[in-house]
Design an enzyme around this catalytic site. Structure first.
Site, PDB file in Angstrom:
ATOM      1  N   CYS A   1     135.029  -0.965 -89.240  1.00 32.33           N
ATOM      2  CA  CYS A   1     133.980  -1.766 -88.611  1.00 32.33           C
ATOM      3  C   CYS A   1     132.615  -1.100 -88.654  1.00 32.33           C
ATOM      4  CB  CYS A   1     134.367  -2.083 -87.170  1.00 32.33           C
ATOM      5  SG  CYS A   1     135.996  -2.823 -87.037  1.00 32.33           S
TER       6      CYS A   1
ATOM      7  N   HIS B   1     127.914  -2.411 -80.142  1.00 29.50           N
ATOM      8  CA  HIS B   1     129.093  -2.791 -80.918  1.00 29.50           C
ATOM      9  C   HIS B   1     129.832  -3.897 -80.168  1.00 29.50           C
ATOM     10  CE1 HIS B   1     132.125  -2.372 -83.955  1.00 29.50           C
ATOM     11  NE2 HIS B   1     133.062  -2.041 -83.081  1.00 29.50           N
TER      12      HIS B   1
ATOM     13  N   GLU C   1     132.009   2.433 -74.950  1.00 29.16           N
ATOM     14  CA  GLU C   1     130.616   2.343 -75.394  1.00 29.16           C
ATOM     15  C   GLU C   1     129.667   2.366 -74.192  1.00 29.16           C
ATOM     16  OE1 GLU C   1     127.781  -0.166 -78.481  1.00 29.16           O
ATOM     17  OE2 GLU C   1     129.618  -1.101 -77.745  1.00 29.16           O
TER      18      GLU C   1
ATOM     19  N   LYS D   1     128.259 -10.170 -81.028  1.00 28.36           N
ATOM     20  CA  LYS D   1     129.640 -10.622 -81.240  1.00 28.36           C
ATOM     21  C   LYS D   1     130.073 -11.657 -80.202  1.00 28.36           C
ATOM     22  CE  LYS D   1     131.201  -6.355 -83.513  1.00 28.36           C
ATOM     23  NZ  LYS D   1     129.996  -5.516 -83.350  1.00 28.36           N
TER      24      LYS D   1
ATOM     25  N   HIS E   1     133.819 -10.867 -84.441  1.00 28.84           N
ATOM     26  CA  HIS E   1     133.736  -9.545 -85.077  1.00 28.84           C
ATOM     27  C   HIS E   1     134.049  -9.661 -86.557  1.00 28.84           C
ATOM     28  CE1 HIS E   1     133.727  -5.415 -85.807  1.00 28.84           C
ATOM     29  NE2 HIS E   1     134.684  -4.982 -85.006  1.00 28.84           N
TER      30      HIS E   1
ATOM     31  N   PHE F   1     137.717   1.545 -86.464  1.00 25.80           N
ATOM     32  CA  PHE F   1     139.046   2.146 -86.499  1.00 25.80           C
ATOM     33  C   PHE F   1     139.003   3.377 -87.403  1.00 25.80           C
ATOM     34  CE2 PHE F   1     141.940  -1.800 -85.598  1.00 25.80           C
ATOM     35  CZ  PHE F   1     141.452  -1.837 -84.305  1.00 25.80           C
TER      36      PHE F   1
END
Length: 414
Positions: free
Chosen positions: A164, A304, A315, A336, A341, A402
């Protein structure tokens, strides 16, 4: 040596909400959702039946049918976005030294749709019926390659794959490429088209997705106490980066200046972030150090903000750790919430949003945010409700992938 500066001179995108940058930004400011029931395949046996699907995308608006058939969907969307961005920039590559023009494009997964289709053909018809275009379509570097071919570009041609964080890392590397005087121009960003049968099934099996099938447009709710997973999406975002003097001499429109790039690793877990957010925090600090900025100078963070329990909490902690008391003066919103996403494309789309926020002096809200989760710090300003006017001097965009990949980008008003 004279210090080089890098600016953004072109923007392009294909997203579930819109297929143009202006419509995308307007939609985000109005909290319009691009999330809907999936129509491209039968989802009746899936626990999740919705996503951020790009409806009615016509690649033949950008290239001919013959060439389009030799590209996976993620490459098609990347090429379309690149053509938009180049048109927006006003560049004429016949007037440029093509050895000084690079392409750096990321993807998290690449041509997964082509893999699915050719595997079915292999099982049903045998190995002799597998398409000779299978490898050129599935490879992750196909997007950067096809963009380079489209314009006959001879500079660095690179693909970045960091889940991502792919698009953000690609933009950061393009930024460095120009700073280091290897290129004067870079076409950069990311693309993803993993909203496929195996793509959806895999994320369902991971139990990472929201299951709000009865209310898909409100399923993506970053930082909300009732968030229960992210919404799988697809799309592409491409930017044109250019050395400042080069852009100024040709009279280019400049959206913003690239100032900082921070890339770090969690060294922790293949899918879960560090609980304290320290990896993301370090990426933000690295980006600010390069930009020569203090925490109290950042006005806006495009988070994010995936709408997952672990990510949003980590975050939030990272932002609080880095910014201290300034964290409560920051505006933090997540694109998002409206887009879902799009994995390896998300960072580019979100940096485009930051550039438009600086240009328009507007911060879009975090849609669907009703009550901030206690684990995300209710005292922080996640821009609930509606868009607001703001003089944004510096904006920061986070991407966390990830594998423990963290990336922060900082842009500023010129």
């Amino acid at each position: 040596m004279v210090e080089r500066r890098v600016v953004i001179t072109g923007l392009g995108c294909i997203t579930p909400l819109a297929e143009s940058v202006d419509l995308l930004f307007d939609g985000l400011c109005q909290s319009k959702s691009g999330i809907s029931a999936i129509e491209s395949f039968d989802t009746s046996e899936y626990p999740v039946r919705f996503g951020g699907e790009v409806k009615n995308f016509d690649v033949e608006r950008y290239t001919n049918a013959r060439d389009a058939k030799r590209m996976d969907r993620f490459t098609q969307m990347a090429l379309a976005s690149a053509i938009q961005a180049v048109r927006d920039s006003g560049l004429d590559f016949d007037r440029e030294d093509k050895h000084r023009v690079g392409v750096v494009v990321g993807t998290g997964i690449g041509g997964i749709k082509e893999i699915e289709e050719q595997h079915i053909r292999l099982l049903n018809k045998g190995p002799r019926k597998v398409s000779p275009f299978c490898v050129p379509k599935l490879m992750g570097n196909a997007a950067s390659g096809c963009i380079s071919i489209e314009y006959g570009l001879k500079g660095p041609n690179i693909c970045v794959v960091t889940a991502c964080a792919s698009a953000s890392h690609a933009i950061g590397e393009a930024f460095w490429n120009i700073l280091c005087d290897r290129s004067d121009i870079c076409i950069t960003g990311g693309s993803e088209a993993a909203l496929t049968t195996i793509g959806l099934a895999s994320f369902c099996a991971l139990k990472a997705l929201s299951t709000r099938n009865d209310d898909p447009q409100r399923a993506s709710r970053p930082f909300d106490k009732d968030r229960n997973g992210f919404v799988l999406s697809e799309g592409a975002g491409i930017l044109v980066l250019e050395e400042y003097e080069h852009a100024r001499k040709r009279g280019a429109k400049i959206y913003a200046e690239m100032l900082g790039y921070g890339a770090t690793g969690d060294g922790h877990h293949i899918t879960a972030p560090l609980e304290d957010g320290s990896g993301a925090a370090h990426a933000m600090r690295v980006a600010m150090a390069q930009a020569r900025l203090n925490p109290d100078q950042i006005n806006y963070i495009n988070a994010h903000g995936t709408s997952t329990e672990l990510n949003d909490a980590a975050e939030s902690r990272a932002i609080r750790d880095v910014f201290g008391s300034s964290a409560y003066k920051l505006a933090v919103s997540s694109s998002k919430s409206c887009l879902g996403h799009s994995l390896g494309a998300s960072g580019a789309i979100e940096l485009i949003v930051c550039a438009k926020s600086i240009e328009k002096e507007i911060i879009h809200p975090t849609a669907n945010l009703e009550v901030v989760g206690e684990d995300c710090d209710p005292k922080m300003d996640f821009v609930p409700g509606s868009a607001r006017s703001a003089d944004i001097r510096y904006a920061l965009s986070n991407s966390l992938g990830f594998g423990g990949h963290n990336c922060s980008l900082i842009i500023g008003k010129v």
